[in-house]
Scaffold this motif. Sequence first.
Motif, PDB file in Angstrom:
ATOM      1  N   ALA A  98       0.839  -1.205   0.000  1.00 55.76           N
ATOM      2  CA  ALA A  98       0.000   0.000   0.000  1.00 55.76           C
ATOM      3  C   ALA A  98       0.870   1.250   0.000  1.00 55.76           C
ATOM      4  O   ALA A  98       0.716   2.129   0.847  1.00 55.76           O
ATOM      5  CB  ALA A  98      -0.958  -0.015   1.190  1.00 55.76           C
ATOM      6  N   PRO A  99       1.820   1.342  -0.945  1.00 54.50           N
ATOM      7  CA  PRO A  99       2.775   2.444  -0.905  1.00 54.50           C
ATOM      8  C   PRO A  99       2.111   3.791  -1.167  1.00 54.50           C
ATOM      9  O   PRO A  99       1.240   3.906  -2.023  1.00 54.50           O
ATOM     10  CB  PRO A  99       3.767   2.092  -2.022  1.00 54.50           C
ATOM     11  CG  PRO A  99       2.961   1.280  -2.990  1.00 54.50           C
ATOM     12  CD  PRO A  99       2.005   0.493  -2.131  1.00 54.50           C
ATOM     13  N   GLY A 123      -4.472  -2.799  -1.530  1.00 60.40           N
ATOM     14  CA  GLY A 123      -5.828  -3.245  -1.228  1.00 60.40           C
ATOM     15  C   GLY A 123      -6.852  -2.528  -2.088  1.00 60.40           C
ATOM     16  O   GLY A 123      -6.780  -1.301  -2.260  1.00 60.40           O
ATOM     17  N   TRP A 124      -7.792  -3.269  -2.618  1.00 62.53           N
ATOM     18  CA  TRP A 124      -8.864  -2.671  -3.414  1.00 62.53           C
ATOM     19  C   TRP A 124      -9.646  -1.632  -2.617  1.00 62.53           C
ATOM     20  O   TRP A 124     -10.112  -0.639  -3.168  1.00 62.53           O
ATOM     21  CB  TRP A 124      -9.839  -3.740  -3.922  1.00 62.53           C
ATOM     22  CG  TRP A 124      -9.375  -4.502  -5.113  1.00 62.53           C
ATOM     23  CD1 TRP A 124      -9.143  -5.842  -5.181  1.00 62.53           C
ATOM     24  CD2 TRP A 124      -9.083  -3.994  -6.416  1.00 62.53           C
ATOM     25  NE1 TRP A 124      -8.723  -6.196  -6.432  1.00 62.53           N
ATOM     26  CE2 TRP A 124      -8.685  -5.074  -7.228  1.00 62.53           C
ATOM     27  CE3 TRP A 124      -9.127  -2.711  -6.987  1.00 62.53           C
ATOM     28  CZ2 TRP A 124      -8.329  -4.920  -8.567  1.00 62.53           C
ATOM     29  CZ3 TRP A 124      -8.767  -2.561  -8.322  1.00 62.53           C
ATOM     30  CH2 TRP A 124      -8.372  -3.658  -9.093  1.00 62.53           C
ATOM     31  N   ASP A 125      -9.792  -1.873  -1.323  1.00 58.43           N
ATOM     32  CA  ASP A 125     -10.611  -0.994  -0.485  1.00 58.43           C
ATOM     33  C   ASP A 125      -9.789   0.044   0.270  1.00 58.43           C
ATOM     34  O   ASP A 125     -10.271   0.625   1.246  1.00 58.43           O
ATOM     35  CB  ASP A 125     -11.423  -1.839   0.506  1.00 58.43           C
ATOM     36  CG  ASP A 125     -12.340  -2.817  -0.216  1.00 58.43           C
ATOM     37  OD1 ASP A 125     -12.911  -2.438  -1.251  1.00 58.43           O
ATOM     38  OD2 ASP A 125     -12.450  -3.968   0.255  1.00 58.43           O
ATOM     39  N   LEU A 130      -5.360   5.698  -2.458  1.00 52.00           N
ATOM     40  CA  LEU A 130      -6.289   5.116  -3.423  1.00 52.00           C
ATOM     41  C   LEU A 130      -5.562   4.190  -4.397  1.00 52.00           C
ATOM     42  O   LEU A 130      -4.436   4.496  -4.833  1.00 52.00           O
ATOM     43  CB  LEU A 130      -7.022   6.220  -4.171  1.00 52.00           C
ATOM     44  CG  LEU A 130      -7.861   7.140  -3.282  1.00 52.00           C
ATOM     45  CD1 LEU A 130      -8.513   8.235  -4.121  1.00 52.00           C
ATOM     46  CD2 LEU A 130      -8.900   6.361  -2.498  1.00 52.00           C
ATOM     47  N   PRO A 131      -6.176   3.069  -4.722  1.00 56.30           N
ATOM     48  CA  PRO A 131      -5.482   2.085  -5.552  1.00 56.30           C
ATOM     49  C   PRO A 131      -5.224   2.526  -7.003  1.00 56.30           C
ATOM     50  O   PRO A 131      -4.180   2.195  -7.555  1.00 56.30           O
ATOM     51  CB  PRO A 131      -6.378   0.851  -5.513  1.00 56.30           C
ATOM     52  CG  PRO A 131      -7.651   1.261  -4.892  1.00 56.30           C
ATOM     53  CD  PRO A 131      -7.448   2.560  -4.211  1.00 56.30           C
ATOM     54  N   MET A 132      -6.127   3.277  -7.603  1.00 54.09           N
ATOM     55  CA  MET A 132      -5.983   3.553  -9.035  1.00 54.09           C
ATOM     56  C   MET A 132      -4.706   4.314  -9.402  1.00 54.09           C
ATOM     57  O   MET A 132      -4.043   3.939 -10.379  1.00 54.09           O
ATOM     58  CB  MET A 132      -7.228   4.258  -9.581  1.00 54.09           C
ATOM     59  CG  MET A 132      -8.456   3.345  -9.647  1.00 54.09           C
ATOM     60  SD  MET A 132      -8.154   1.682 -10.331  1.00 54.09           S
ATOM     61  CE  MET A 132      -7.801   2.073 -12.034  1.00 54.09           C
ATOM     62  N   ASP A 150      -8.813  -6.004   0.405  1.00 52.67           N
ATOM     63  CA  ASP A 150      -8.452  -5.570   1.745  1.00 52.67           C
ATOM     64  C   ASP A 150      -8.344  -4.050   1.739  1.00 52.67           C
ATOM     65  O   ASP A 150      -8.408  -3.414   0.683  1.00 52.67           O
ATOM     66  CB  ASP A 150      -7.119  -6.214   2.155  1.00 52.67           C
ATOM     67  CG  ASP A 150      -6.969  -6.384   3.659  1.00 52.67           C
ATOM     68  OD1 ASP A 150      -7.680  -5.699   4.420  1.00 52.67           O
ATOM     69  OD2 ASP A 150      -6.123  -7.196   4.075  1.00 52.67           O
ATOM     70  N   GLY A 151      -8.150  -3.481   2.912  1.00 52.36           N
ATOM     71  CA  GLY A 151      -8.011  -2.041   3.058  1.00 52.36           C
ATOM     72  C   GLY A 151      -6.555  -1.616   3.112  1.00 52.36           C
ATOM     73  O   GLY A 151      -5.642  -2.388   2.790  1.00 52.36           O
TER      74      GLY A 151
END
Length: 176
Positions: A98-99, A123-125, A130-132, A150-151
């Motif tokens: 989750a960098p 994590g998608w959540d 934010l993942p995108m 996951d978050g």
Amino acid sequence: MATPDIHVFLSHGLESGPGSTKVQALKAEAETFAGVTAIALDHRHTKDPVERLQQMKAAIAEAGASPEHTILAGSSMGGWVCARTSAETPVRGCFLLAPALAMSAYPQSSPRIQARHTQIIHGWDDDVVLPMPVIELAREQKLPLLVLPDGHRLENSLERLVSEFRIFMTRCLAVD
């Protein structure tokens, strides 16, 4: 005592510490490999990303770790620290959880990661990083990316993180 062949430096997130579950789990896994010394940095006295980046550089220098024998692992802000370090000094490996990449609050937040081996897990959540934007950065740099249900803390994926780190370490150590 001989100097270990490989140094693994672990960098925790903004609100975490070197004793966090993730850092300790990855440190323990790294230490199962022969010739590896794992060092969990303690960034808790500062929330400044640039100061944490300097701490990483100082830790690498203090350990006498050469870039080709250095593996970095970091979570959230620690992931940014590792990514930025590898952008300046190509290292053997860079394992990012989750960098905190592609975030306007961080200087040079989209570094060109130059590690020989890189793995990003997100994590998608994740509602903190934010993942995108991280997915886009990985796409642009053609970096391996695993996105889990996951978050931000990836707390429901600890076993998977350790398993992925074991695979990553094995791949890094196989390189001459």
